[in-house]
Design a protein around this motif. Sequence first.
Motif, PDB file in Angstrom:
ATOM      1  N   ASN A  70      22.493  26.410 -55.923  1.00  0.00           N
ATOM      2  CA  ASN A  70      23.074  25.532 -56.926  1.00  0.00           C
ATOM      3  C   ASN A  70      22.008  25.061 -57.918  1.00  0.00           C
ATOM      4  OD1 ASN A  70      25.321  23.775 -57.917  1.00  0.00           O
ATOM      5  ND2 ASN A  70      23.871  22.169 -57.365  1.00  0.00           N
ATOM      6  N   VAL A  71      22.387  25.035 -59.209  1.00  0.00           N
ATOM      7  CA  VAL A  71      21.488  24.581 -60.267  1.00  0.00           C
ATOM      8  C   VAL A  71      22.021  23.252 -60.786  1.00  0.00           C
ATOM      9  CG1 VAL A  71      20.357  25.163 -62.435  1.00  0.00           C
ATOM     10  CG2 VAL A  71      21.068  26.986 -60.885  1.00  0.00           C
ATOM     11  N   SER A  72      21.215  22.224 -60.724  1.00  0.00           N
ATOM     12  CA  SER A  72      21.667  20.882 -61.083  1.00  0.00           C
ATOM     13  C   SER A  72      21.520  20.574 -62.564  1.00  0.00           C
ATOM     14  CB  SER A  72      20.895  19.830 -60.271  1.00  0.00           C
ATOM     15  OG  SER A  72      19.505  19.938 -60.518  1.00  0.00           O
ATOM     16  N   THR A  73      20.828  21.445 -63.314  1.00  0.00           N
ATOM     17  CA  THR A  73      20.593  21.176 -64.738  1.00  0.00           C
ATOM     18  C   THR A  73      21.810  21.612 -65.557  1.00  0.00           C
ATOM     19  OG1 THR A  73      19.451  23.301 -64.874  1.00  0.00           O
ATOM     20  CG2 THR A  73      18.098  21.320 -64.595  1.00  0.00           C
ATOM     21  N   SER A  74      22.915  20.910 -65.377  1.00  0.00           N
ATOM     22  CA  SER A  74      24.126  21.189 -66.138  1.00  0.00           C
ATOM     23  C   SER A  74      24.835  19.878 -66.439  1.00  0.00           C
ATOM     24  CB  SER A  74      25.052  22.130 -65.361  1.00  0.00           C
ATOM     25  OG  SER A  74      25.484  21.531 -64.163  1.00  0.00           O
ATOM     26  N   ARG A  75      25.611  19.900 -67.526  1.00  0.00           N
ATOM     27  CA  ARG A  75      26.375  18.726 -67.929  1.00  0.00           C
ATOM     28  C   ARG A  75      27.802  19.166 -68.228  1.00  0.00           C
ATOM     29  NH1 ARG A  75      23.426  16.589 -73.040  1.00  0.00           N
ATOM     30  NH2 ARG A  75      25.294  15.276 -73.063  1.00  0.00           N
ATOM     31  N   PHE A  76      28.768  18.350 -67.799  1.00  0.00           N
ATOM     32  CA  PHE A  76      30.171  18.649 -68.057  1.00  0.00           C
ATOM     33  C   PHE A  76      30.830  17.418 -68.665  1.00  0.00           C
ATOM     34  CE2 PHE A  76      34.660  18.980 -66.494  1.00  0.00           C
ATOM     35  CZ  PHE A  76      35.025  20.028 -67.319  1.00  0.00           C
ATOM     36  N   ARG A  77      31.410  17.615 -69.835  1.00  0.00           N
ATOM     37  CA  ARG A  77      32.077  16.529 -70.547  1.00  0.00           C
ATOM     38  C   ARG A  77      33.542  16.915 -70.733  1.00  0.00           C
ATOM     39  NH1 ARG A  77      29.066  16.672 -74.449  1.00  0.00           N
ATOM     40  NH2 ARG A  77      30.295  17.776 -76.004  1.00  0.00           N
ATOM     41  N   SER A  78      34.449  16.092 -70.208  1.00  0.00           N
ATOM     42  CA  SER A  78      35.870  16.402 -70.256  1.00  0.00           C
ATOM     43  C   SER A  78      36.666  15.165 -70.645  1.00  0.00           C
ATOM     44  CB  SER A  78      36.349  16.924 -68.894  1.00  0.00           C
ATOM     45  OG  SER A  78      37.735  17.187 -68.918  1.00  0.00           O
ATOM     46  N   ASN A  79      37.580  15.345 -71.605  1.00  0.00           N
ATOM     47  CA  ASN A  79      38.506  14.287 -71.990  1.00  0.00           C
ATOM     48  C   ASN A  79      39.774  14.933 -72.539  1.00  0.00           C
ATOM     49  OD1 ASN A  79      37.907  14.931 -74.799  1.00  0.00           O
ATOM     50  ND2 ASN A  79      36.014  13.738 -74.539  1.00  0.00           N
ATOM     51  N   LYS A  80      40.582  14.148 -73.224  1.00  0.00           N
ATOM     52  CA  LYS A  80      41.860  14.667 -73.723  1.00  0.00           C
ATOM     53  C   LYS A  80      41.687  15.640 -74.880  1.00  0.00           C
ATOM     54  CE  LYS A  80      44.515  10.578 -72.381  1.00  0.00           C
ATOM     55  NZ  LYS A  80      45.410   9.476 -72.857  1.00  0.00           N
ATOM     56  N   ARG A  81      40.521  15.676 -75.489  1.00  0.00           N
ATOM     57  CA  ARG A  81      40.292  16.533 -76.651  1.00  0.00           C
ATOM     58  C   ARG A  81      39.423  17.744 -76.362  1.00  0.00           C
ATOM     59  NH1 ARG A  81      39.289  11.407 -78.282  1.00  0.00           N
ATOM     60  NH2 ARG A  81      37.047  11.816 -78.284  1.00  0.00           N
TER      61      ARG A  81
END
Length: 495
Positions: A320-331
Amino acid sequence: MWSLAITTAILSFASSAFCADKGNLTTPLTSKVILPSTFTPPQNFQNANLVHVISLEKNYPKESINVIIENIASTAQDEYFIPFTSQQMATIGGLEVKDRKDADAGLFAVDAVEFDTKSDTQFYRIRLPTPLAPKAQQTLGISFSYLSALNPLPANIAQMDKQYLVYTFSAYCQSAYVTLKQKTEVKFPSTNIPEYTILPGEGGEKESPQKSGTKFTYGSYGKLPAGAIEPVKVRYEFTKPLIHVSSLERDVEVSHWGGNIAFEERYVMTNRAANLSKPFSRVEWASQQYYNPPTSAIRDLKFPLKVGSLDPYFTDVIGNVSTSRFRSNKREAHLEIKPRFPVFGAWNYPFRVGWSADLKNYLRKLNTGNGYVLNVPFLEGPKQPEGMEYEHVELRVILPEGAENIQYSTTVPLVSTSISLHRTFMDTTGRTTLTLKAINIVDEFRDRELIVTYEYPFLAGFRKPIVIFVTMVSLYTAAWGIGTLDISIKGKKRS
């Protein structure tokens, strides 16, 4: 109990076999047409006017040919040929042809012509949907890209140096027919173009190219014979990575019971940028990142996913690689990943990413019968400003067990299709799987739709629960039966 389980398995196998027989295996869009070795394109057309546009703004060259063709034969014609060298044929991808004046006409049928493997000139054949009458004209829009066609010069640079690429092409557009008038436009990513070929003007014309910002124009040129070429080389700055995916395996797994659709993509990625002239310095890299200077290394990859995507993961050969970002919303649903290390020229980085989503956002049930329509993107990978190229792509659509009568539709050029069974945990015979393969495509095909239709009988959804139930009851019955056996050792009674 066991007989019921065996019967269920036999019925499911027969259903799957029937599905494989009735699958809609359409003809690949890049099928080859075998012609005699003495073949030459008949001179049934001439190019009344041609504009050749070469875009070098991404890490692969994209070429567009807008040409007015005229039928000069005495009968209606529907076959137009485009010549390429054997090297170009090996790297060309995504060749599409359409009518520039009729957007609703769709894409024309295109086939690779094979007539003499030893010849350096090969052809693609375009089939016009309606034969062109004598003396009539039609405007064609032809577009394609080349993979691995840009080469760094110099081939080795320092860690933070500028990178320059070289591209060789012809100022005269390659054509199998006489061209009455043409010009070639070249679009660069910047105005830093230290080297380029200068062609003298003819008949009082100015020398080429004429410059206008980041665009060079060679021509215009008057009447030229079929097969005419004029080699041109340009060298320009492109301090960005050359992202090349040699292999992409993409799985789309549909689950009716869970109401879930799971995506997983496995990449073998290479950076074709210039090699490092000295060993990589982590200290120099870290000190420069505050200023965010241009670099030929791959620093991150951005995945703009469909709204509603959930539970992303990012792993490589280590884990597993921890250097990630996830952004989630209605748009939006935006996944940004960073490799464990910056990927410089000639470095490889294999990895996989995956995510899930609500099935109702991709699947629709038909109003009548047991039919379903699945609509998913053919490619859904990174969206990079510098572009990406894919050498081999294999897409597997794993449908529920018992799905049958599989059909599909996509505008992505394919080289092969197949229907098979994919066995996973607690399956009886395996899930119906549609496999599509493509070669030499670029990120402009990202988000092209793949529409899959199939039938999923109501009882097929209960196959697995029934088999599991029957198996568990059989195990409990067998355990109870064994438990009732008297296996104690008793002494023999004396008389």
